[in-house]
Design an enzyme around this catalytic site. Structure first.
Site, PDB file in Angstrom:
ATOM      1  N   LYS A 112       0.861  -1.187   0.000  1.00  0.00           N
ATOM      2  CA  LYS A 112       0.000   0.000   0.000  1.00  0.00           C
ATOM      3  C   LYS A 112       0.893   1.233   0.000  1.00  0.00           C
ATOM      4  CE  LYS A 112      -3.905   1.796   2.776  1.00  0.00           C
ATOM      5  NZ  LYS A 112      -4.716   1.548   3.997  1.00  0.00           N
ATOM      6  N   SER A 166      -9.704   1.295   2.874  1.00  0.00           N
ATOM      7  CA  SER A 166      -8.873   2.114   2.037  1.00  0.00           C
ATOM      8  C   SER A 166      -7.783   1.331   1.287  1.00  0.00           C
ATOM      9  CB  SER A 166      -8.192   3.189   2.886  1.00  0.00           C
ATOM     10  OG  SER A 166      -7.326   2.598   3.842  1.00  0.00           O
ATOM     11  N   SER A 216      -9.851  -1.084   7.016  1.00  0.00           N
ATOM     12  CA  SER A 216      -9.261  -0.929   5.682  1.00  0.00           C
ATOM     13  C   SER A 216      -8.480  -2.107   5.143  1.00  0.00           C
ATOM     14  CB  SER A 216      -8.350   0.292   5.663  1.00  0.00           C
ATOM     15  OG  SER A 216      -9.118   1.437   5.481  1.00  0.00           O
TER      16      SER A 216
END
Ligand code: GLN
Length: 487
Positions: A80, A155, A179
């Site tokens: 990420k 997310s 997330s």
């Protein structure tokens, strides 16, 4: 999809160990798959092909010399874009950090590199990890490989979508209120949010520091267990990092579910859950019963305050953490502004998207002198009550189980007009962060042709127990289906 990119991390690792494939071949296969599919999916914000090929060559040299470092050595992965990577642009999904080159690696980045993992690139996310659909990315939305008109969840949307699309073998995400688990559920992969403090936050762009926790995503429980084993453990650079010894996650995986007491929270099954999701979750619970587990009804009465408490605490901490983006120290600066104050204001106006701005305003308000006691402090007290609910539940059960989200993946644009409905996607995941507990999502079925995850929440630091329980289900259901994504 080419056969190599169909493999799980476990299978790729086994083939590497057997000399049946090289890291270079795996890396090239992933890069080709990214090239062929990412125009549609949008999982990657940056691809580091050169660095990946170099790392792969080093891994192959180690293997040839009989010095393979462990299960991740030579395995292509993605991070990420919230994890700092030395000399590799790290944006946190924000225009504010466009082109920012960190001068050091974060701990997760460094530990994965030390384990020999090959970094393919940086994965899409909601700006500063604020969101549930990846639509708050300052760059482009990410799409769900199961249905490109739908969100992969957020997310850590890129982290889950990349796995579902066959672009890499493992990823790391972060979970502040769901997330990791939400995108894992929406994309049909395994995602684990560890106990707060299990994985170092050093070198992870901060959102809400008392809630943020990095964790792994993989196509199988084994994959998540291997990644967690590499990154977990004390880090003197993170003062909230735990000194507890790290369990043998892979060693504990095949213990089965016999005798497991599964707590089913009454409040999580009181309507509002999509019938297809509820049916898949109940079917998974029935599988556990067949495997020798028992179901116990438990109650988490303060769950209903979870969203309210979370959005006070998370916004308050975010407003403080994001104060550093002032045009002086990091990233974007409004060069044409007249004077210091205008430079601050203009840099923040241009660099930050609508969601971070909304949260900075909410959080600044909640922390202001006259309101601190009424909001932040009160939310912290609710947090204690939420934790006590879980403590009481864990006197009667070993894990708590339920849905990850009320629905399967929703459509892009469906919730962007109304931030409150977007916030409700986190209703089942948020309490676990408030209580600092470990939680995971494991594929348990489908609703309307879309993946559904089962959420398991465990006692503090019982990641091994969660993975073992998830593995028992996975073994019974067989490998989770993969989307038919055309190149
Ligand atoms: N969706 C939640 C939020 O927007 C959680 C995000 C996260 O876990 N990073 O804050």
């Amino acid at each position: 999809m080419s056969a190599l990119t169909d493999l799980s991390l476990r299978e790729a690792s086994e083939r590497l160990a057997a000399g049946a494939v090289s890291s270079r071949e795996l890396t090239d296969a992933c890069l080709a798959r990214i090239e062929a599919t990412d125009g549609k999916v949008g999982a990657f914000l940056a691809v580091t092909a050169g660095g990946a090929r170099r790392a792969a060559a080093e891994a192959d040299a180690r293997r040839a010399a009989g010095k393979r470092l462990g299960p991740l050595d030579g395995v292509p992965i993605g991070l990420k874009d919230l994890f700092l990577t030395k000399g590799v642009a790290t944006t946190a999904g924000s225009r504010m950090l466009e082109g920012y080159l960190p001068p050091y690696d974060g701990t997760v980045t460094a530990r994965l590199a030390a384990a020999g993992a090959v970094l393919l690139g940086k994965l899409n996310l909601d700006e500063f990890a604020m969101g549930s659909s990846n639509e708050n990315s300052g760059y482009r939305p990410c799409r769900n490989p199961w249905d490109l008109s739908r969100t992969p969840g957020g997310s850590s949307g890129g982290s889950a979508a990349a796995l579902a699309a066959g672009q890499c073998f493992g990823t790391m995400g972060t979970d502040t209120g769901g997330s990791i688990r939400l995108p894992a559920s929406f994309c049909g992969v395994v995602g684990l949010k560890p106990t707060y403090g299990r994985v170092s936050r050093f070198g992870v762009v901060a959102f809400a520091s008392s809630l943020d926790q990095p964790g792994p995503l993989g196509r199988e429980t084994w994959d998540a267990a291997a990644l967690l084993g590499a990154v977990a453990g004390h880090d003197p650079k993170d003062q909230t990092s735990s000194t507890r010894p790290v369990a043998d996650y892979l060693g504990a995986l095949e213990g089965g579910a016999r005798g497991l007491r599964i707590g089913v929270p009454r409040e999580w099954f009181q309507g509002g859950v999509d019938p297809g999701v509820e049916a898949a979750v109940r079917a998974a619970l029935a599988v556990y019963q067949r495997l020798g587990a028992t179901l116990v009804e438990v109650s988490l009465p303060h769950s209903k305050y979870g969203i309210a408490a979370y959005y006070l605490i998370a916004t308050a901490e975010a407003s403080s953490n994001l104060a550093r983006y002032d045009g002086v120290r990091f990233g974007l600066r409004a060069m044409d502004a007249k004077g210091l104050k205008e430079m601050y204001a203009e840099s923040r106006e241009r660099g930050l998207g609508a969601e971070p701005k909304r949260r900075i305003m909410l959080g600044t308000y909640a922390l202001s002198a006259g309101y601190y006691d009424a909001y932040y402090l009160r939310a912290q007290k609710v947090r204690t009550l939420v934790r006590r609910d879980f403590d009481a539940a864990f006197e009667r059960c070993d894990v708590v189980a339920g849905p990850v989200a009320p629905t399967p993946a929703f459509r892009l644009g469906e919730k962007t007009g109304d931030p409150l409905t977007m916030y409700l996607a986190d209703i089942f995941t948020i309490t676990c962060n408030l209580a600092a507990l470990p939680g995971l999502s494991v594929p348990c079925g489908q609703a309307a042709g879309l993946p559904v995850g089962l959420q398991l929440v465990g006692r503090p630091f019982d990641e091994a127990g969660l993975l073992r329980a998830a593995r028992a289900l996975e073994r019974e259901l067989g490998p989770a289906p993969r989307p038919a994504l055309e190149a």
